[in-house]
Design a protein around this motif. Structure first.
Motif, mmCIF file in Angstrom:
data_model
loop_
_atom_site.group_PDB
_atom_site.id
_atom_site.type_symbol
_atom_site.label_atom_id
_atom_site.label_comp_id
_atom_site.label_asym_id
_atom_site.label_seq_id
_atom_site.Cartn_x
_atom_site.Cartn_y
_atom_site.Cartn_z
ATOM 1 N N MET A 1 -62.830 -39.937 -21.715
ATOM 2 C CA MET A 1 -61.658 -40.467 -22.371
ATOM 3 C C MET A 1 -61.497 -41.924 -21.962
ATOM 4 O O MET A 1 -61.674 -42.290 -20.807
ATOM 5 C CB MET A 1 -60.430 -39.640 -21.975
ATOM 6 N N ALA A 2 -61.142 -42.763 -22.900
ATOM 7 C CA ALA A 2 -60.897 -44.177 -22.636
ATOM 8 C C ALA A 2 -59.613 -44.321 -21.825
ATOM 9 O O ALA A 2 -59.049 -43.352 -21.340
ATOM 10 C CB ALA A 2 -60.796 -44.942 -23.954
ATOM 11 N N ASP A 3 -59.115 -45.550 -21.715
ATOM 12 C CA ASP A 3 -57.878 -45.823 -20.997
ATOM 13 C C ASP A 3 -56.723 -44.996 -21.542
ATOM 14 O O ASP A 3 -55.811 -44.622 -20.825
ATOM 15 C CB ASP A 3 -57.580 -47.328 -21.086
ATOM 16 N N PHE A 4 -56.754 -44.702 -22.826
ATOM 17 C CA PHE A 4 -55.735 -43.829 -23.405
ATOM 18 C C PHE A 4 -56.297 -43.145 -24.649
ATOM 19 O O PHE A 4 -57.239 -43.615 -25.265
ATOM 20 C CB PHE A 4 -54.445 -44.598 -23.715
ATOM 21 N N ALA A 5 -55.703 -42.000 -24.935
ATOM 22 C CA ALA A 5 -56.057 -41.233 -26.126
ATOM 23 C C ALA A 5 -54.883 -41.330 -27.090
ATOM 24 O O ALA A 5 -53.856 -41.925 -26.772
ATOM 25 C CB ALA A 5 -56.328 -39.779 -25.743
ATOM 26 N N ALA A 6 -55.035 -40.734 -28.261
ATOM 27 C CA ALA A 6 -53.944 -40.758 -29.239
ATOM 28 C C ALA A 6 -53.939 -39.471 -30.045
ATOM 29 O O ALA A 6 -54.996 -38.921 -30.362
ATOM 30 C CB ALA A 6 -54.086 -41.948 -30.179
ATOM 31 N N VAL A 7 -52.721 -39.028 -30.352
ATOM 32 C CA VAL A 7 -52.500 -37.910 -31.252
ATOM 33 C C VAL A 7 -51.558 -38.419 -32.339
ATOM 34 O O VAL A 7 -50.466 -38.903 -32.039
ATOM 35 C CB VAL A 7 -51.887 -36.696 -30.531
ATOM 36 N N VAL A 8 -52.005 -38.332 -33.585
ATOM 37 C CA VAL A 8 -51.225 -38.805 -34.730
ATOM 38 C C VAL A 8 -50.795 -37.592 -35.536
ATOM 39 O O VAL A 8 -51.635 -36.805 -35.980
ATOM 40 C CB VAL A 8 -52.051 -39.777 -35.602
ATOM 41 N N LEU A 9 -49.491 -37.454 -35.733
ATOM 42 C CA LEU A 9 -48.959 -36.347 -36.514
ATOM 43 C C LEU A 9 -48.906 -36.763 -37.981
ATOM 44 O O LEU A 9 -48.218 -37.717 -38.337
ATOM 45 C CB LEU A 9 -47.574 -35.962 -36.013
ATOM 46 N N ALA A 10 -49.690 -36.071 -38.796
ATOM 47 C CA ALA A 10 -49.838 -36.447 -40.205
ATOM 48 C C ALA A 10 -49.690 -35.239 -41.115
ATOM 49 O O ALA A 10 -50.352 -35.127 -42.132
ATOM 50 C CB ALA A 10 -51.191 -37.119 -40.416
ATOM 51 N N GLY A 11 -48.813 -34.328 -40.742
ATOM 52 C CA GLY A 11 -48.548 -33.154 -41.566
ATOM 53 C C GLY A 11 -47.171 -33.276 -42.184
ATOM 54 O O GLY A 11 -46.663 -34.366 -42.407
ATOM 55 N N GLY A 12 -46.562 -32.177 -42.425
ATOM 56 C CA GLY A 12 -45.210 -32.168 -42.984
ATOM 57 C C GLY A 12 -45.220 -32.023 -44.490
ATOM 58 O O GLY A 12 -46.231 -32.227 -45.148
ATOM 59 N N ARG A 13 -44.043 -31.694 -45.018
ATOM 60 C CA ARG A 13 -43.930 -31.415 -46.448
ATOM 61 C C ARG A 13 -43.455 -32.610 -47.264
ATOM 62 O O ARG A 13 -43.549 -32.595 -48.478
ATOM 63 C CB ARG A 13 -42.980 -30.243 -46.654
#
Length: 190
Positions: A1-13
């Protein structure tokens, strides 16, 4: 893992937008998803939680189980894609058109300066935190994650980590939930 990871929330209605695929709406010639991914320069891995779409190379895709389980279930699904317990992870909703690399850097810097905090969260004027605009310690998130995540609020998880609040300096906290929000975002970017 680099200096930081990312989680992007791209769901929803996107019900207030008539059910369109909100993160694929254009602002300034780029989709909301692409704008969010651009703000994550240097993150590795970058996990997008939601249906697979055209996006930058190198993105990992996952969905919450069951699909439609809400933002906390999406955060949990994204965390499950990270190998390491150490380090930090940016957790961002993909509907903030004015989020930048500088925003993410400020959040990371704020977390670095407070070793006791479990995270750093962007706060709108008046101090209200935007829970899905933050950088968090991976281990703290995993330790605090409840066993039941479906349709539960993210606020309870993030608030318990006593995050540093970082004041928004621009329209960074604006999001796109309605047609008027989209019009404002497009007008601000032209």
């Amino acid at each position: 893992m680099a200096d930081f990871a990312a989680v992007v929330l791209a769901g929803g209605r996107a019900s207030r937008l008539g059910g369109v695929d909100k993160v694929m709406l254009p602002v300034g010639g780029r989709t909301l998803l692409d704008r969010t991914l651009a703000a994550l320069s240097g993150a590795d891995p970058v996990v997008v939680v939601g249906p697979r779409r055209p996006a930058a190379a190198g993105v990992r895709w996952t969905v919450e189980d069951p699909a439609g389980g809400g933002p906390l279930a999406a955060v949990d699904a994204g965390l499950r894609c990270l190998d390491a317990d150490d380090g930090v992870v940016a957790i961002l909703a993909a509907d903030h058109p004015h989020l930048t690399r500088e925003t993410v850097a400020r959040l990371r810097d704020a977390l670095r300066t407070d070793p006791e905090a479990g995270g750093a969260v962007l706060a709108e004027p008046g101090g209200r935190p935007q829970w899905l605009l933050g950088v968090w310690r991976v281990r703290a998130l995993r330790d605090a994650m409840p066993s039941e995540v479906r349709n539960r609020p993210v606020r309870a998880l993030f608030e318990a980590l006593d995050p540093v609040r970082v004041d928004a300096t621009t329209a960074e906290v604006s999001d796109v939930d309605t047609p008027d929000d989209l019009d404002r975002a497009q007008a601000a970017d032209s």
